[in-house]
Enzyme design. Structure first.
Site, mmCIF file in Angstrom:
data_model
loop_
_atom_site.group_PDB
_atom_site.id
_atom_site.type_symbol
_atom_site.label_atom_id
_atom_site.label_comp_id
_atom_site.label_asym_id
_atom_site.label_seq_id
_atom_site.Cartn_x
_atom_site.Cartn_y
_atom_site.Cartn_z
ATOM 1 N N GLU A 50 -67.651 -47.931 51.622
ATOM 2 C CA GLU A 50 -66.771 -48.637 52.561
ATOM 3 C C GLU A 50 -66.086 -49.846 51.926
ATOM 4 O O GLU A 50 -64.998 -50.233 52.329
ATOM 5 C CB GLU A 50 -67.551 -49.056 53.815
ATOM 6 N N PHE A 112 -80.987 -48.627 66.112
ATOM 7 C CA PHE A 112 -80.713 -47.991 64.825
ATOM 8 C C PHE A 112 -79.261 -48.252 64.415
ATOM 9 O O PHE A 112 -78.338 -48.026 65.189
ATOM 10 C CB PHE A 112 -80.971 -46.487 64.921
ATOM 11 N N GLN A 113 -79.102 -48.770 63.210
ATOM 12 C CA GLN A 113 -77.787 -49.074 62.634
ATOM 13 C C GLN A 113 -76.971 -50.062 63.473
ATOM 14 O O GLN A 113 -75.750 -49.984 63.524
ATOM 15 C CB GLN A 113 -76.986 -47.792 62.362
ATOM 16 N N LYS A 162 -70.242 -47.353 70.978
ATOM 17 C CA LYS A 162 -70.054 -45.909 71.096
ATOM 18 C C LYS A 162 -69.746 -45.473 72.528
ATOM 19 O O LYS A 162 -68.908 -44.598 72.749
ATOM 20 C CB LYS A 162 -71.301 -45.181 70.582
ATOM 21 N N MET A 474 -65.425 -62.221 30.714
ATOM 22 C CA MET A 474 -65.098 -63.589 31.112
ATOM 23 C C MET A 474 -66.340 -64.474 31.114
ATOM 24 O O MET A 474 -66.293 -65.642 30.720
ATOM 25 C CB MET A 474 -64.433 -63.600 32.491
HETATM 26 C C1 LIG Z 1 -68.418 -58.722 42.433
HETATM 27 C C2 LIG Z 1 -68.435 -59.761 41.389
HETATM 28 N N1 LIG Z 1 -69.596 -60.033 40.732
HETATM 29 C C3 LIG Z 1 -69.619 -60.955 39.742
HETATM 30 C C4 LIG Z 1 -68.495 -61.646 39.409
HETATM 31 C C5 LIG Z 1 -68.537 -62.713 38.317
HETATM 32 N N2 LIG Z 1 -67.707 -62.310 37.185
HETATM 33 C C6 LIG Z 1 -66.465 -62.775 37.019
HETATM 34 S S1 LIG Z 1 -65.682 -62.099 35.702
HETATM 35 C C7 LIG Z 1 -67.030 -61.182 35.310
HETATM 36 C C8 LIG Z 1 -67.000 -60.261 34.137
HETATM 37 C C9 LIG Z 1 -66.074 -59.129 34.334
HETATM 38 O O1 LIG Z 1 -66.345 -58.181 33.346
HETATM 39 P P1 LIG Z 1 -65.357 -56.992 33.077
HETATM 40 O O2 LIG Z 1 -65.000 -56.301 34.334
HETATM 41 O O3 LIG Z 1 -65.918 -56.139 32.009
HETATM 42 O O4 LIG Z 1 -64.032 -57.698 32.615
HETATM 43 P P2 LIG Z 1 -63.692 -58.565 31.320
HETATM 44 O O5 LIG Z 1 -63.897 -59.996 31.693
HETATM 45 O O6 LIG Z 1 -64.597 -58.124 30.228
HETATM 46 O O7 LIG Z 1 -62.270 -58.227 31.082
HETATM 47 C C10 LIG Z 1 -68.081 -61.424 36.209
HETATM 48 C C11 LIG Z 1 -69.412 -60.802 36.120
HETATM 49 C C12 LIG Z 1 -67.313 -61.343 40.130
HETATM 50 N N3 LIG Z 1 -66.171 -61.975 39.908
HETATM 51 N N4 LIG Z 1 -67.303 -60.394 41.076
#
Ligand SMILES: Cc1ncc(C[n+]2csc(CCOP(=O)(O)OP(=O)(O)O)c2C)c(N)n1
Lengths: 560, 163
Positions: A50, A112-113, A162, A474
């Site tokens: 979802e 439930f749910q 529902k 990042m």
């Molecule tokens: C759902 C979620 N979890 C954690 C983060 C924290 N976060 C920001 S950038 C990042 C790394 C992203 O890695 P990737 O998709 O491999 O992209 P890259 O930076 O290597 O291009 C994380 C873990 C986030 N922004 N969103």
């Protein structure tokens, strides 16, 4: 008047709102609606989670400017929507989500749910409706679309017990609704507009800062006309990317933590910032006191709560943006003739010539900036790019020149990894004739890659370009720069094999090892009838520059 | 930067239906502001309720709450009430320790002075009702505490603009 079940009335009301596509997953508490949906003529696109359904609806809305619709069952279906709805809320995207709910007599019994949709969604939506009688449904649907798509747009949830779906009643479908506590927008104050013109014309070094509001309100053309008339350089926020064609001589690109060198530099040299439809996010302004020091900020926004929230403006105008900018343009034209040249415009031009597209700190040929530039080269003008979150997103923001509004789709406010791919599928559903590309990181793509199933089975082919650095890039960059290179929990390793993964879903998968190979693969991919995942192995050690560390002024850019 | 903080009074007209108080109070919770008092009741029109909220805040914060409340869809109208332009009243019920005749008499005198009404007298205590401005009530409670205040229940401020 006609006798309908609540479910039937819901679907009928959606048809009256001209809904063509719904993204969702069925379940017990929403089955009466799905039963009616089957013969409704509305296309249902089956998501595999979802969260992705909500992102698809979000991507659909951003690409088309229409309201995106997501649907889910109660309980886990509802809670799975949360990230997607929060994402739409942060970026003010019009999405209507319809959730099933336990019957009214079971509300509050931990049935439930059962989950408290009103409680959960209240802080991340414009409004949550929970009709308690079938007869309320036509009004509620009308009101939900009205709220989502007017004023400062945003998501609205309709939580339908529902028994309210099953119950039958005489239905009246209203043509319009009035909500007495809701004023979508106020007319801009003409004297405030005149004052803006005065301040702007007395400025020596004005810039326009264009935000997402410029795109949402359809004001791009007037904004660009105003900029051209006075030769004012335009910087944008991340959400404002595309409000001015980025190959325009006055377009400097986005400001912010990873803004372009020329945009950050110029905005900090300005004496007046005409800020249009922005909310001064901390990622855009960075150190706010430095940002506002020595310059006058004028703030135009439709939402009065934005005025003074993050930045105290020198002057402001509240109102619908297109009207406000048009009035300003007229006021300016009445006062002065079109400018032919200015020292300030020259300064902008010089900065742009010197720094536009410059890559800092990376010397390899197969690197993210070059991939992104290549994508721009090949993609038609109306091609759509979505991004994931992290370095990939910032490289896309820095090097992908957006030429048309609504062709750059990114999770700005929430920064949701996993957004880009389902959003791309949603965008494709809105614009089937246009190629759609997700610029991805390996970490982000893994979060919603199960949407490959949706993309393949629903015939919504998109292209995923994975800038595959085998790390949560990042986060790794921050650890390199601020935590003495102590890498903690960022290594993703060599798994999965994205080519095999794509193939397992009956999509195309290719791996490329040079820019040339990428070019070839990408050209094929955007013509392909099936989704293609292009895996591009890159170094795990690259940094995105310019980089303004948290707490610093936009002046203090690290560039390597 | 914080400005000078003082008691702020907001008078709201809201839809009289479930979930509205939650929506309104969420703004305060999310920004970590304490609601000093809140009084809600239906108006002459049953569909509309009046909500009077007080909080301690500086000018800027108070204005930002007014804007947030105005934007809230179930909120029909918001007024920031200045105490000089409005009639502000609060009601309190106070249980005061009184186990001998002298004390009782003395409390009755105090009540007279404040226009407070005695609701109940028992062997050990007197329960009185007092209506007035918040500071009058503060004052009353402070004087009554000479005898020992066992319990207090206050309604919070309710208000109507003058004129
Ligand atoms: C759902 C979620 N979890 C954690 C983060 C924290 N976060 C920001 S950038 C990042 C790394 C992203 O890695 P990737 O998709 O491999 O992209 P890259 O930076 O290597 O291009 C994380 C873990 C986030 N922004 N969103």
């Amino acid at each position: 008047m006609v006798v309908y079940s609540g479910a039937h009335a819901l679907v009928e009301a959606l048809k009256r709102e001209k809904v063509e596509v719904i993204f969702g997953i069925p379940g017990g508490a929403i089955m009466p609606v799905y039963d009616v949906l089957k013969d409704s003529g509305i296309r249902h696109i089956l998501a595999r989670h979802e969260q992705s359904a909500a992102h698809m609806a979000d991507g659909y809305a951003r690409a088309s400017g229409k309201v995106g619709v997501a649907m889910a069952t109660s309980g886990p279906g509802t809670t799975n929507l949360v990230t997607g709805i929060a994402n739409a809320y942060m970026d003010s995207i019009p999405v209507v989500a319809i959730t099933g709910q336990v019957p009214t007599h079971q509300l509050g019994t931990d049935a439930f749910q059962e989950t408290d949709a009103l409680g959960i969604f209240n802080p991340i939506t414009k409004y949550v409706f929970q009709p308690r009688r079938p007869t309320e449904i036509p009004y509620v649907v009308k009101a939900a679309f009205y709220l989502a798509s007017t004023g400062r747009t945003g998501p609205v949830v309709i939580d339908v017990p529902k028994d309210v779906q099953v119950g039958e009643a005489d239905m009246v479908f209203p043509d319009k609704v009035e909500i007495r506590g809701y004023v979508p927008s106020h007319p801009p104050d003409p004297s405030a507009i005149e004052r803006t013109a005065e301040i702007l014309l007395n400025a020596e070094r004005p810039v326009i800062l264009a935000g997402g509001g410029v795109i949402k309100s359809g004001s791009c053309d007037v904004m660009v006309a105003l900029a051209e008339y006075l030769l004012i350089p335009v910087v944008t926020t991340l959400m404002g990317k595309g409000s001015i064609p980025e190959n325009h001589p006055l377009a400097m690109g986005p400001i912010g933590m990873h803004g372009t060198y020329q945009a950050n530099k110029l905005v900090m040299e300005s004496d007046v910032i005409l800020s249009l439809g922005v909310r001064f996010s901390d990622r855009s302004t960075m150190d706010v006191s430095e940002f506002t020091k020595e310059r006058k900020i004028i703030h135009f926004d439709i939402d009065p709560t934005e005025i003074g929230k993050n930045v105290k403006p020198y002057h402001y105008v509240v109102g619908e943006l297109r009207t406000a900018i048009t009035m300003l343009y007229e006021a300016v034209k009445r006062r002065v003739r079109s400018k032919k040249e200015s020292l300030w415009a020259k300064r902008a031009k010089q900065l742009k010539e010197e720094y536009d597209g410059r890559v800092f700190g990376i010397n390899k040929e197969l690197c993210s900036p070059n991939i992104v530039k290549k994508i721009r080269e090949i993609l038609p003008v109306n091609g759509i790019v979505t991004t994931e979150v992290g370095q990939n997103q910032m490289w896309a923001s820095l090097y992908f020149k957006v030429l048309k509004p609504r062709t750059f789709i990114t999770s700005g406010g929430l920064g949701t990894m996993g957004f880009g791919f389902p959003a791309a599928i949603g965008a494709k559903a809105a614009k089937p004739d246009v190629p759609v590309v997700d610029i991805a990181g390996d970490g982000s793509f893994l979060m919603t890659c199960n949407s490959l199933a949706t993309s393949v089975t629903e015939g919504l082919p998109v292209v995923v370009c994975i800038l595959n650095n085998s790390v949560l890039g990042m986060v790794a960059q921050w650890q390199r720069l601020f935590y003495q290179g102590r890498y903690s929990a960022v290594w993703l390793g060599p798994t999965p094999d994205f080519v095999q993964l794509a193939k397992a879903f009956k999509a195309e998968g290719v791996r490329v090892h040079s820019l040339e190979e990428f070019e070839k693969a990408f050209k094929e991919a955007i013509k392909s009838e099936v989704t293609t995942v292009i895996d591009i192995p890159i170094s795990p050690e690259e940094n995105v520059f310019p980089f303004v560390p948290v707490g610093e002024s936009l002046k203090n850019m690290m560039v390597g | 930067m914080k400005g000078k903080e003082s008691l702020r009074v907001f008078s709201l007209l809201v839809e009289n239906k479930p979930g509205v108080l939650f929506r309104v109070s969420s703004h305060f919770r999310r920004r970590s502001y304490n609601i000093e008092s809140i009084a809600v009741g239906p108006t002459e029109n049953r569909d509309i309720a009046r909500m009077v909220i007080t909080m301690i805040a500086d000018d800027e914060t108070a204005d930002s709450f007014v804007r947030l409340l105005r934007r809230t869809i179930d909120v029909i109208d918001v007024k920031k009430i200045k105490s000089e332009d409005a009639i502000l009243r609060e009601l309190a019920i106070v249980k005061i320790r009184a186990s001998d005749v002298q004390t009782r008499d003395s409390i009755l005198n105090l009540c007279n002075a404040f226009g407070a009404r005695v609701l109940e007298i028992t062997k050990n205590s007197v329960i009185v009702e007092i209506t007035g401005t918040s500071s009058q009530i503060d004052n009353f409670i402070s004087l009554a505490s000479d005898y020992g205040v066992k319990e207090v229940s206050r309604t919070g401020v309710t208000a109507l603009s003058r004129g």
